[in-house]
Design a protein around this motif. Structure first.
Motif, short mmCIF file in Angstrom:
data_model
loop_
_atom_site.label_atom_id
_atom_site.label_comp_id
_atom_site.label_asym_id
_atom_site.label_seq_id
_atom_site.Cartn_x
_atom_site.Cartn_y
_atom_site.Cartn_z
N VAL A 1 -18.00 -4.23 12.05
CA VAL A 1 -17.09 -4.04 11.09
C VAL A 1 -16.11 -4.71 10.80
CG1 VAL A 1 -18.04 -1.66 11.01
CG2 VAL A 1 -16.01 -2.16 11.95
N GLU B 1 -20.68 14.69 23.02
CA GLU B 1 -19.45 14.04 23.68
C GLU B 1 -18.74 13.30 22.61
OE1 GLU B 1 -20.00 11.00 27.51
OE2 GLU B 1 -20.06 10.00 25.75
N GLU C 1 -25.48 1.18 27.95
CA GLU C 1 -24.55 0.49 26.82
C GLU C 1 -24.33 -0.62 27.05
OE1 GLU C 1 -24.26 3.81 28.09
OE2 GLU C 1 -24.12 4.98 26.16
N PHE D 1 -24.54 3.43 12.05
CA PHE D 1 -24.82 3.32 13.46
C PHE D 1 -25.97 4.62 13.49
CE2 PHE D 1 -20.75 1.69 12.63
CZ PHE D 1 -21.04 0.29 12.90
N LEU E 1 -26.13 8.70 22.16
CA LEU E 1 -24.68 8.50 22.76
C LEU E 1 -24.25 7.10 22.07
CD1 LEU E 1 -25.35 9.52 26.43
CD2 LEU E 1 -23.83 10.67 24.98
N ALA E 2 -25.13 6.20 22.11
CA ALA E 2 -24.57 4.93 21.77
C ALA E 2 -24.14 4.88 20.13
CB ALA E 2 -25.38 3.78 21.88
N ALA F 1 -12.15 3.68 14.45
CA ALA F 1 -11.00 3.58 15.03
C ALA F 1 -10.35 2.15 14.59
CB ALA F 1 -11.07 3.30 16.56
N ASN G 1 -20.69 6.80 19.51
CA ASN G 1 -19.88 5.91 20.21
C ASN G 1 -19.54 4.54 19.12
OD1 ASN G 1 -18.34 7.22 22.37
ND2 ASN G 1 -20.42 7.60 22.75
N MET G 2 -20.53 4.07 18.67
CA MET G 2 -20.32 2.79 17.77
C MET G 2 -19.65 3.49 16.64
SD MET G 2 -24.29 1.26 17.73
CE MET G 2 -24.63 0.50 19.16
N VAL G 3 -19.97 4.88 16.05
CA VAL G 3 -19.23 5.22 14.95
C VAL G 3 -17.60 5.41 15.45
CG1 VAL G 3 -18.74 7.50 13.88
CG2 VAL G 3 -21.12 6.46 13.77
N TYR G 4 -17.46 6.08 16.59
CA TYR G 4 -16.11 6.10 17.40
C TYR G 4 -15.03 4.85 17.12
CZ TYR G 4 -12.63 7.29 20.71
OH TYR G 4 -11.25 7.32 21.45
N GLY G 5 -15.91 3.79 17.63
CA GLY G 5 -15.23 2.59 17.68
C GLY G 5 -14.88 1.81 16.36
N ALA G 6 -16.22 1.80 15.41
CA ALA G 6 -15.87 1.47 14.27
C ALA G 6 -14.86 2.31 13.28
CB ALA G 6 -17.15 1.26 13.43
N ALA H 1 -20.00 -1.96 17.52
CA ALA H 1 -19.69 -1.48 16.19
C ALA H 1 -18.29 -2.01 15.92
CB ALA H 1 -19.63 0.02 16.20
N MET H 2 -17.34 -2.22 16.61
CA MET H 2 -15.98 -2.75 16.15
C MET H 2 -16.31 -4.28 15.75
SD MET H 2 -14.09 -0.89 19.02
CE MET H 2 -12.27 -1.36 18.73
N HIS I 1 -27.66 -3.12 26.53
CA HIS I 1 -27.95 -3.14 25.10
C HIS I 1 -26.98 -4.00 24.35
CE1 HIS I 1 -31.68 -1.00 24.89
NE2 HIS I 1 -31.08 -0.28 25.91
N GLU J 1 -29.27 2.19 20.89
CA GLU J 1 -30.19 2.29 21.98
C GLU J 1 -30.20 3.99 22.07
OE1 GLU J 1 -27.41 0.60 21.94
OE2 GLU J 1 -26.17 0.81 23.86
N SER J 2 -29.23 4.75 21.62
CA SER J 2 -29.48 6.03 22.02
C SER J 2 -28.43 6.72 21.06
CB SER J 2 -29.01 6.54 23.39
OG SER J 2 -27.80 6.26 23.53
N TYR K 1 -14.70 13.54 21.28
CA TYR K 1 -13.72 12.31 21.55
C TYR K 1 -13.00 12.05 20.39
CZ TYR K 1 -14.39 11.28 26.59
OH TYR K 1 -14.21 11.25 27.89
N ALA L 1 -20.85 0.17 23.43
CA ALA L 1 -21.34 0.48 22.24
C ALA L 1 -20.33 0.51 21.19
CB ALA L 1 -21.93 1.73 22.32
N MET L 2 -19.01 1.00 21.46
CA MET L 2 -17.79 0.87 20.87
C MET L 2 -17.52 -0.43 20.19
SD MET L 2 -15.51 3.97 22.55
CE MET L 2 -13.98 3.94 21.00
N ARG M 1 -19.07 4.17 27.67
CA ARG M 1 -19.48 3.96 26.19
C ARG M 1 -18.85 2.86 25.62
NH1 ARG M 1 -23.08 7.09 28.37
NH2 ARG M 1 -22.56 9.21 28.72
#
Lengths: 350, 250
Positions: B82, A88, B104, A26, A58-59, A69, A62-67, B78-79, B107, A55-56, A92, B74-75, B71
């Motif tokens: 994957v 940020e 977020e 991401f 920040l996003a 997790a 946080n995509m990295v954070y979500g995936a 991605a979740m 998008h 899109e930024s 987290y 966005a999370m 956010r």
């Protein structure tokens, strides 16, 4: 036949991550690391893996954070102002103990700066640019081959410590091309690690979080994280140290160290006794090794492509400011070997 | 003896920290019932917001990740990318979704992943003590609009369900309230549909739930419910703003 291929630094970093078992990439475009995102945009889908142009920044983080997790290998790459926006999410992820690899192909700063190679994000990378008591494991490669090997290795380290790992390169590393050997393609193994969120099938629900409201819980967690950083310090410190006969020791990392190597070759040929100490992990920093190495040196020269950030760590290691001199190259520019050669000659009164 | 009413399996027995008269409890229950009825408990991961609902992991009996402020979408994107087999939903407040997280949510909705968003709109920042939100009504007093929200100074409120409903990748967008049994039944239907759409990979589904904040509104729970029906629902009309199933029928 040689297995060597000619690759641009950014693309080599991308391919190394893919081969390490990356499941999700991401990112958000920013110069001078755009080739990573472009490479991933076809390489990941080709393998049936996830790629999202966020899109930024920040996003993206946080995509990295979500995936991350959900327990899969994830990565983002960016450059200085983008990494600043990601702080940020990095904070987290450290609080929630989510592994990931974050690559910073640094440019000149502060602010928008320029797109030249710089080492001006050393403090941000090593001190924790986000809020709270945390640290990253930070590798600073000085060749593309080393970047490949460290990216490949970083995923294991991130998972071992459940902590983000950062690769701190710069625009020179990202933009140059070298002949390299790529590591083997690793199979993606999805085994339960005991903490990831993949649906509470036949087990109690899990949470990945950084909020700890109950009295004493955050303090407990902060000490837990500190023990983890101590463990990294005990096990993960890496450095390159040319134990030749030297009177002057140059301390440099990344691209600056690469230039210093050229300068040292010339200086040695000129009969001057000059050695190199190159931290590979800049967090945790190889304090003990540098302290030992500094004992044989009459003078120490810290060379950085900034106005003096690692200098502070060298002072902490050496504990003798009178020995230490500094040469800096800020503004998105790379040293010429001659600049270091001249500085060393001045130091020895030559 | 036949059991006719019990706690959904997706809901834990813990007491919530929500203020008396707050609607989060009802909304949590509706989410839990929908997930139970669709048999999704063991494949669901919820994304908690920053704000009053941050402690979702204390209330739901499935996996929860806690997002930084705004956010969550966005999370969630991605979740889902994957691990496409998981059911991913975000549960967000109005400050979280429509202020700091506006980019977020827009998008994520526009990417059209099959995700479910439960958006709880109580027209102010509840957790931080009742400041103006992007959804605060014109004239509504908050701690940062002591004379009431003035459009010229503070801007206009966002009608999120309508905005999201206008995006091409969105499968479903609706606004509901939980002020009486009839509205609760409708809200349940909307939330369940938003999860069903995800199971059937139809696209992004969004349910805005108007919700009380008696503490910060300075009202009794009963008056707060009445205020939603009489005032808030006028500015934020209940209804469906996009449903691709309906479009197909037309």
């Amino acid at each position: 036949m040689s297995d060597k291929v000619l690759m641009k630094g950014n693309e080599a970093i991308a391919e190394a991550a893919v081969r390490a078992g990356l499941v999700g990439y991401f990112g958000y475009p920013i110069t001078p690391q755009n080739e990573v995102t472009a490479y991933m945009s076809w390489r990941m889908p080709e393998l049936g893996r996830a790629f999202v142009q966020a899109e930024s920044e920040l996003a993206a983080i946080n995509m990295v954070y979500g995936a991350g997790a959900t327990g899969v290998r994830v990565m983002t790459t960016s450059s200085s102002p983008g990494i600043a926006l990601m702080q940020e999410g990095i904070s987290y992820m450290c609080g929630a103990e989510v592994p990931a690899v974050i690559v910073n192909i640094t440019r000149g700063g502060p602010g928008l700066g320029n797109i030249g190679p710089s080492q001006c994000d050393y403090n941000q990378a090593t001190r924790g640019g986000g809020n709270g008591d945390y640290k990253l494991l930070v590798y600073a490669p000085h060749t593309i081959q080393e970047a490949i090997d460290l990216v490949y290795k970083s995923f294991d380290k991130a998972e071992k410590y459940r902590n983000p790992v950062m690769i701190l390169g710069d625009g020179a590393l990202g933009q140059m091309a070298e002949a390299v050997v790529l590591p083997e393609m690793r199979e993606i193994v999805d085994e339960d690690k005991g903490w990831e969120l993949n649906g509470a099938k036949g087990r109690a629900p899990r949470s990945v979080k950084s909020l700890r409201l109950a009295e004493g819980k955050l303090k407990e967690h902060n000490w837990h994280l500190k023990r983890k950083y101590d463990e990294m310090e005990a096990n993960e410190v890496e450095y390159e140290y040319l134990e030749n006969d030297y009177e002057i020791l140059i301390v440099a990392f990344g691209t600056a160290a690469r230039v210093a190597k050229s300068a040292i070759k010339t200086l040695n040929e000129d009969g001057l006794k000059v050695g190199l100490f190159r931290p590979i992990t800049i967090s945790p920093y190889p304090y003990d090794a540098l302290r030992d190495a500094s004992k044989n040196a009459k003078k120490i020269l810290v060379a950085e492509m900034n106005t003096g950030q690692m200098l502070f760590d060298v002072k902490l290691a050496v504990c003798d400011d009178s020995k230490i001199e500094f040469i800096g190259k800020p503004g998105g520019e790379v040293f010429a070997p001659d600049e270091i050669i001249e500085k060393v000659k001045n130091m020895v009164g030559g | 003896m036949k059991v006719v009413f019990e706690r959904p399996e997706s809901l834990l027995g813990n007491k919530t920290i929500y203020c008396p008269g707050c609607n989060h409890g009802i909304i949590h229950r509706l989410v839990a019932e929908a997930i139970d009825e669709l048999g999704l408990r063991e494949s669901t991961v919820g994304v908690a917001p920053v704000g009053c609902a941050v402690l979702l992991y204390d209330y739901f009996n499935f996996d929860i990740v806690e997002a930084p402020h705004g956010r969550a979408p966005a999370m969630a994107t991605a979740m889902k990318r994957v691990r496409p087999n998981l059911t991913i939903f975000t549960y967000q407040g109005d400050g979280d979704l429509a202020s700091i997280g506006m980019a977020e949510i827009m998008h994520a909705a526009n990417r059209g992943d099959s995700l479910t968003v439960v958006f709880v709109n109580n027209a102010n920042y509840g957790m931080t003590g009742g400041q103006m939100a992007p959804t605060t009504l014109p004239g509504q007093k908050t701690t940062t609009t002591p004379m009431g929200r003035v459009e010229k100074q503070h801007g206009f409120p966002f009608r999120m369900a309508e905005i999201i409903g206008g995006l091409p990748a969105v499968a479903y967008s609706s606004r509901v309230s939980v002020t009486n049994p009839k509205n609760i039944m409708k809200a349940k239907k909307a939330i369940k549909k938003a999860f069903e759409n995800q199971v059937n990979d139809k696209g992004f589904s969004f349910v805005e739930v108007l919700s009380t904040c008696p503490t910060n509104w300075g009202m009794s729970p009963v008056d707060a419910i009445k205020w939603i029906d009489d005032v808030m629902s006028v500015y934020y009309p209940l209804g469906v703003f996009k449903d691709i199933d309906e479009e197909v029928q037309k």
